[in-house]
Design a protein around this motif. Structure first.
Motif, PDB file in Angstrom:
ATOM      1  N   PHE A 198       4.401 -36.038 119.629  1.00  0.00           N
ATOM      2  CA  PHE A 198       4.055 -35.334 120.702  1.00  0.00           C
ATOM      3  C   PHE A 198       2.509 -35.681 121.094  1.00  0.00           C
ATOM      4  CE2 PHE A 198       6.832 -31.602 119.304  1.00  0.00           C
ATOM      5  CZ  PHE A 198       7.893 -32.252 119.684  1.00  0.00           C
ATOM      6  N   ASP A 199       1.909 -36.361 120.225  1.00  0.00           N
ATOM      7  CA  ASP A 199       0.479 -36.751 120.751  1.00  0.00           C
ATOM      8  C   ASP A 199       0.585 -38.069 121.073  1.00  0.00           C
ATOM      9  OD1 ASP A 199       0.665 -38.231 118.363  1.00  0.00           O
ATOM     10  OD2 ASP A 199      -0.853 -37.037 117.437  1.00  0.00           O
ATOM     11  N   GLY A 200       1.619 -38.957 121.302  1.00  0.00           N
ATOM     12  CA  GLY A 200       1.718 -40.197 121.603  1.00  0.00           C
ATOM     13  C   GLY A 200       1.619 -41.093 120.565  1.00  0.00           C
ATOM     14  N   SER A 201       1.289 -40.838 119.340  1.00  0.00           N
ATOM     15  CA  SER A 201       0.800 -41.678 118.061  1.00  0.00           C
ATOM     16  C   SER A 201       2.284 -42.155 117.750  1.00  0.00           C
ATOM     17  CB  SER A 201      -0.236 -40.807 116.996  1.00  0.00           C
ATOM     18  OG  SER A 201       0.800 -40.087 116.573  1.00  0.00           O
ATOM     19  N   THR A 202       1.921 -43.186 116.851  1.00  0.00           N
ATOM     20  CA  THR A 202       3.100 -43.826 115.903  1.00  0.00           C
ATOM     21  C   THR A 202       2.887 -42.861 114.325  1.00  0.00           C
ATOM     22  OG1 THR A 202       3.005 -46.031 116.866  1.00  0.00           O
ATOM     23  CG2 THR A 202       4.152 -45.804 114.950  1.00  0.00           C
ATOM     24  N   ALA A 203       3.986 -42.405 114.207  1.00  0.00           N
ATOM     25  CA  ALA A 203       4.099 -41.524 112.928  1.00  0.00           C
ATOM     26  C   ALA A 203       3.531 -42.354 111.637  1.00  0.00           C
ATOM     27  CB  ALA A 203       5.628 -40.997 112.679  1.00  0.00           C
ATOM     28  N   PRO A 204       2.818 -41.859 110.953  1.00  0.00           N
ATOM     29  CA  PRO A 204       2.189 -42.674 109.654  1.00  0.00           C
ATOM     30  C   PRO A 204       3.332 -43.188 108.839  1.00  0.00           C
ATOM     31  CG  PRO A 204       1.245 -40.347 109.854  1.00  0.00           C
ATOM     32  CD  PRO A 204       2.051 -40.313 111.038  1.00  0.00           C
ATOM     33  N   SER A 205       3.079 -44.371 108.383  1.00  0.00           N
ATOM     34  CA  SER A 205       4.241 -45.207 107.656  1.00  0.00           C
ATOM     35  C   SER A 205       3.621 -45.703 106.277  1.00  0.00           C
ATOM     36  CB  SER A 205       4.658 -46.344 108.577  1.00  0.00           C
ATOM     37  OG  SER A 205       5.369 -46.984 107.723  1.00  0.00           O
ATOM     38  N   MET A 206       4.501 -46.013 105.319  1.00  0.00           N
ATOM     39  CA  MET A 206       4.102 -46.487 104.127  1.00  0.00           C
ATOM     40  C   MET A 206       3.819 -48.156 104.455  1.00  0.00           C
ATOM     41  SD  MET A 206       3.957 -44.492 101.625  1.00  0.00           S
ATOM     42  CE  MET A 206       4.444 -45.099  99.896  1.00  0.00           C
ATOM     43  N   LEU A 207       4.587 -48.724 105.586  1.00  0.00           N
ATOM     44  CA  LEU A 207       3.940 -49.934 105.976  1.00  0.00           C
ATOM     45  C   LEU A 207       2.704 -50.015 106.033  1.00  0.00           C
ATOM     46  CD1 LEU A 207       6.540 -50.484 108.970  1.00  0.00           C
ATOM     47  CD2 LEU A 207       6.715 -51.733 106.459  1.00  0.00           C
ATOM     48  N   GLY A 208       1.964 -51.149 105.351  1.00  0.00           N
ATOM     49  CA  GLY A 208       0.747 -51.292 105.331  1.00  0.00           C
ATOM     50  C   GLY A 208       0.050 -50.648 104.077  1.00  0.00           C
ATOM     51  N   ARG A 209       0.728 -49.898 103.652  1.00  0.00           N
ATOM     52  CA  ARG A 209       0.222 -49.111 102.311  1.00  0.00           C
ATOM     53  C   ARG A 209       0.975 -49.570 101.268  1.00  0.00           C
ATOM     54  NH1 ARG A 209      -0.134 -44.794 106.263  1.00  0.00           N
ATOM     55  NH2 ARG A 209      -2.003 -43.699 106.040  1.00  0.00           N
ATOM     56  N   TYR A 210       2.183 -49.424 101.017  1.00  0.00           N
ATOM     57  CA  TYR A 210       2.946 -49.928  99.861  1.00  0.00           C
ATOM     58  C   TYR A 210       3.653 -51.152 100.106  1.00  0.00           C
ATOM     59  CZ  TYR A 210       6.153 -49.160  95.912  1.00  0.00           C
ATOM     60  OH  TYR A 210       7.326 -49.323  94.860  1.00  0.00           O
ATOM     61  N   PRO A 211       3.593 -52.149  99.331  1.00  0.00           N
ATOM     62  CA  PRO A 211       4.000 -53.406  99.701  1.00  0.00           C
ATOM     63  C   PRO A 211       5.495 -53.413  99.923  1.00  0.00           C
ATOM     64  CG  PRO A 211       2.590 -53.630  97.819  1.00  0.00           C
ATOM     65  CD  PRO A 211       2.813 -52.390  97.939  1.00  0.00           C
ATOM     66  N   ASN A 212       6.290 -52.879  98.753  1.00  0.00           N
ATOM     67  CA  ASN A 212       7.742 -52.870  98.623  1.00  0.00           C
ATOM     68  C   ASN A 212       8.471 -51.601  99.688  1.00  0.00           C
ATOM     69  OD1 ASN A 212       7.821 -54.881  96.928  1.00  0.00           O
ATOM     70  ND2 ASN A 212       8.606 -53.428  95.094  1.00  0.00           N
ATOM     71  N   THR A 213       8.019 -51.948 100.967  1.00  0.00           N
ATOM     72  CA  THR A 213       8.474 -50.968 102.033  1.00  0.00           C
ATOM     73  C   THR A 213       9.433 -51.713 102.919  1.00  0.00           C
ATOM     74  OG1 THR A 213       6.572 -49.697 101.637  1.00  0.00           O
ATOM     75  CG2 THR A 213       7.982 -49.235 103.964  1.00  0.00           C
ATOM     76  N   LEU A 214      10.590 -50.917 103.343  1.00  0.00           N
ATOM     77  CA  LEU A 214      11.590 -51.547 104.288  1.00  0.00           C
ATOM     78  C   LEU A 214      11.509 -50.196 105.344  1.00  0.00           C
ATOM     79  CD1 LEU A 214      14.505 -52.243 101.868  1.00  0.00           C
ATOM     80  CD2 LEU A 214      12.654 -53.615 102.676  1.00  0.00           C
ATOM     81  N   LEU A 215      11.645 -50.436 106.673  1.00  0.00           N
ATOM     82  CA  LEU A 215      11.941 -49.523 107.535  1.00  0.00           C
ATOM     83  C   LEU A 215      13.215 -49.510 108.389  1.00  0.00           C
ATOM     84  CD1 LEU A 215       9.334 -47.983 109.932  1.00  0.00           C
ATOM     85  CD2 LEU A 215      11.009 -48.978 111.040  1.00  0.00           C
ATOM     86  N   VAL A 216      13.817 -48.833 108.508  1.00  0.00           N
ATOM     87  CA  VAL A 216      15.082 -48.652 109.281  1.00  0.00           C
ATOM     88  C   VAL A 216      14.853 -47.628 110.572  1.00  0.00           C
ATOM     89  CG1 VAL A 216      17.552 -48.172 109.297  1.00  0.00           C
ATOM     90  CG2 VAL A 216      16.537 -49.008 107.234  1.00  0.00           C
ATOM     91  N   THR A 217      15.406 -48.226 111.677  1.00  0.00           N
ATOM     92  CA  THR A 217      15.163 -47.096 112.711  1.00  0.00           C
ATOM     93  C   THR A 217      16.353 -47.671 113.567  1.00  0.00           C
ATOM     94  OG1 THR A 217      13.563 -46.354 114.498  1.00  0.00           O
ATOM     95  CG2 THR A 217      13.746 -48.744 114.138  1.00  0.00           C
ATOM     96  N   SER A 218      16.171 -46.786 114.793  1.00  0.00           N
ATOM     97  CA  SER A 218      17.138 -47.125 115.909  1.00  0.00           C
ATOM     98  C   SER A 218      16.814 -46.751 117.278  1.00  0.00           C
ATOM     99  CB  SER A 218      18.424 -46.212 115.504  1.00  0.00           C
ATOM    100  OG  SER A 218      18.397 -44.778 116.214  1.00  0.00           O
ATOM    101  N   HIS A 219      17.590 -46.889 118.150  1.00  0.00           N
ATOM    102  CA  HIS A 219      16.965 -46.274 119.792  1.00  0.00           C
ATOM    103  C   HIS A 219      17.703 -45.294 120.298  1.00  0.00           C
ATOM    104  CE1 HIS A 219      13.734 -49.209 119.462  1.00  0.00           C
ATOM    105  NE2 HIS A 219      14.480 -50.112 119.113  1.00  0.00           N
ATOM    106  N   SER A 220      18.396 -44.649 119.266  1.00  0.00           N
ATOM    107  CA  SER A 220      19.112 -43.547 119.644  1.00  0.00           C
ATOM    108  C   SER A 220      18.391 -42.177 120.387  1.00  0.00           C
ATOM    109  CB  SER A 220      19.864 -43.011 118.355  1.00  0.00           C
ATOM    110  OG  SER A 220      20.807 -43.753 117.794  1.00  0.00           O
TER     111      SER A 220
END
Lengths: 385, 385
Positions: A198-220
């Motif tokens: 709601f504040d226009g930010s990107t939700a915090p993520s483990m990307l950039g924190r923990y090396p073994n991170t995968l992100l799955v997303t969609s444009h649904s």
């Protein structure tokens, strides 16, 4: 629930359906324009098979955009375009997991995770969250075993709406780094709601924190295209076996029967993502969830403030005299009473969150109005008993 | 092979790529117009989730059209819209098969069947075809065991181009009807090439012959839309457990991660299928396969006449002095020599058809010309040894 709503409507009933995360918003005009322009183009060969991981220019675009969001040096080869997030999760699970392995996820959790783990003969291990559904890092860390291969995070969360904050992700990272395990442990972020803060930010993520991170997303959700099945799977450059993972994703995307993400949908992303007007307006969902939250609060439901997405997961007031049948749960009974008043919601028990109901506020304002009335009638009746 | 071609092109080589069934033709203008019209429409909610089996009006349309093609009384509920034929096959296999069950298919066979059977922990049993790749019914019938659950037919066939004629399907039907098995035996027809018959007919089918028949198809070839992933799965009304199958297909379409067939692509079918101009022109493929067949015949390759699709599966002339390495096969060595001359083809051994090569003639005329030259050079060199 989807079919239940259809049947109720077929019988002429007015249905206030809060049961499904099926956005009421239309895709942005910018997206429609992009799709029209691509279809009108004389360029040849753009509806054919491509590399099973997607069009090179789309993968490059996504990698560069994600790099700028998270400050992580993704390359095009780290992107696998998928048939929605559901396709991406199944490709990731098939690639990483052996039968008998464990996926660890905070609960309440998206019910389809149960099905996806069964697809791959692995075990879903649940770690409780706090009262307000924020991350309980110790609860996660204490459940990691030698069989744990994936910690699956869904933030902003379905069903609870919770967003895992930076501090808790830092703490999780520190805890994971201290563990020595026989095989790499991956964090998989299932993040279809991350662009609906709601504040226009990107939700915090483990990307950039923990090396073994995968992100799955969609444009649904951010493009309101759930029926078009467009998403992707992203490998952090620091991942163990990075290139093997990327090659295996290409293989399994093909072999599981997806083959590739829909071609036209892949290409529309180039003209839309990150552009002004290139997303639905999360403020619309902010207003609807806030309105429903206030009404529920007035009826005595407990619920934390929501910062993203369109889900609410209110706790049933203890003051309501709900009497479930032997072995039943209060939330199921409550949802049945609600359905009798024309409002569909999903019992929390379906998500591992008994005594709650899940409400999807990706609906028209008149549906919110009708749902509030239904809640008021059911609660009124339950208080008079 | 797809990536090999990309790499060869990246090195500046001219590649005559006959390795992939990726149509060179564009989708019909009628299809483009339909997609544009749908995107331009003000109708709301058409990119959202629908019932996981597809839009009701699309399923009804497909059922009625198929009913008129085969004289079989399909209903809308007999149609599950899928992410291409690959998605449909995986949904059908997951629904019908238990681990350890057997799928029986004529060989040579589409290589992905090997992967799809491994997805579901079942065994692929191969039944030889005749010298001209037509159906050897006795070879099929003699391999049916109590574990056989599916006879998988792919006609017009990839890789051989063979079309199974009505007489052989009658004979197979008679044979199957005589068998008493502990569980229902289904015929699954994988038929993405059925609309590419050179004489304009519909390829003969077990639909209307054997009650327990399912058909899986896609519009990857007749609409030249392989990248868009649109197909469907059709249950014959006479199938044992018809309604259970249809409900299970809805479930597994969702749970395997497909969720639903791409929404826009589903809807375009309404305006296109069965309409004049609503398909690519199979005569284009007829001309290309005929031209290549003649050139191959002149070089001494043996191959039956092709009546549909765009695949040729010529047998290497015995007169060619091909010397594979220890344990290797002649077709692999031949394809390597061909690749060195800039022409990509797939060794027959990949399809269970050693000593053959598979050629996909869904390419431009200049590619056919270049490929013929490459064949001539390789054969010339192999005859001079």
């Amino acid at each position: 629930m989807f079919n239940a709503a259809l049947e109720m409507r077929a019988r002429g009933l007015t249905v206030y359906d809060l049961s499904l995360g099926n956005p009421d918003l239309e895709p942005p005009q910018l997206w429609k324009d992009a799709a029209l322009s691509l279809l009108n183009s004389d360029e040849r060969g753009r509806h054919r098979y491509m590399n099973n991981s997607g069009f090179p220019e789309v993968r490059k675009f996504v990698a560069e955009r994600e790099a700028s969001l998270y400050g992580v040096a993704f390359e095009a080869s780290d992107v696998t375009m998928t048939v929605g997030a559901a396709g991406g999760l199944n490709v990731a699970f098939r690639t990483i997991l052996d039968p008998g392995d464990e996926i660890l996820t905070p609960t309440p959790f998206f019910t389809e995770y149960r099905n996806y783990t069964e697809n791959h003969d692995v075990k879903l291990v649940l770690a409780p969250t706090r009262e307000d559904f924020t991350l309980d890092v110790d609860a996660i860390l204490s459940r990691i075993t030698d069989r744990t291969r994936i910690v699956l995070l869904n933030s902003p969360n379905n069903p609870t709406g919770a967003v895992y904050d930076a501090a808790s992700l830092d703490s999780l990272t520190a805890g994971l780094r201290q563990r020595t395990l026989p095989r790499p442990l991956y964090v998989v972020e299932d993040a279809p709601y991350r662009n609906l803060m709601f504040d226009g930010s990107t939700a915090p993520s483990m990307l950039g924190r923990y090396p073994n991170t995968l992100l799955v997303t969609s444009h649904s959700k951010d493009l309101a295209l759930p029926g078009e099945r467009i998403g992707y799977l992203l490998v952090a450059p620091g991942c163990e076996a990075r290139s093997e993972l990327n090659r295996a994703f290409e293989y399994w995307n093909r072999v599981l029967g997806f083959v590739n993400a829909p071609a036209l949908m892949q290409r529309t992303l180039l003209a839309v993502l990150g552009q002004p007007g290139g997303s639905v307006d999360p403020q619309i969902y902010a207003r609807k969830t806030q309105r429903m939250s206030q009404a529920l609060g007035a009826l005595g439901f407990g619920l934390p403030r929501i910062h993203a997405g369109f889900f609410l997961f209110p706790k049933l007031p203890e003051s309501l005299s709900i009497t479930p049948p032997e072995g039943g749960s209060r939330d199921v009974t409550f949802c049945q009473l609600l359905a009798a008043e024309g409002c569909l919601a999903v019992p929390g028990v379906a998500f591992g969150g008994e005594d709650h109901v899940r409400l999807a506020l990706c609906v028209g304002d008149e549906t919110v109005t009708g749902a509030i009335s239904a809640f008021e009638r059911v609660c009124g009746a339950l208080r008079q008993r």
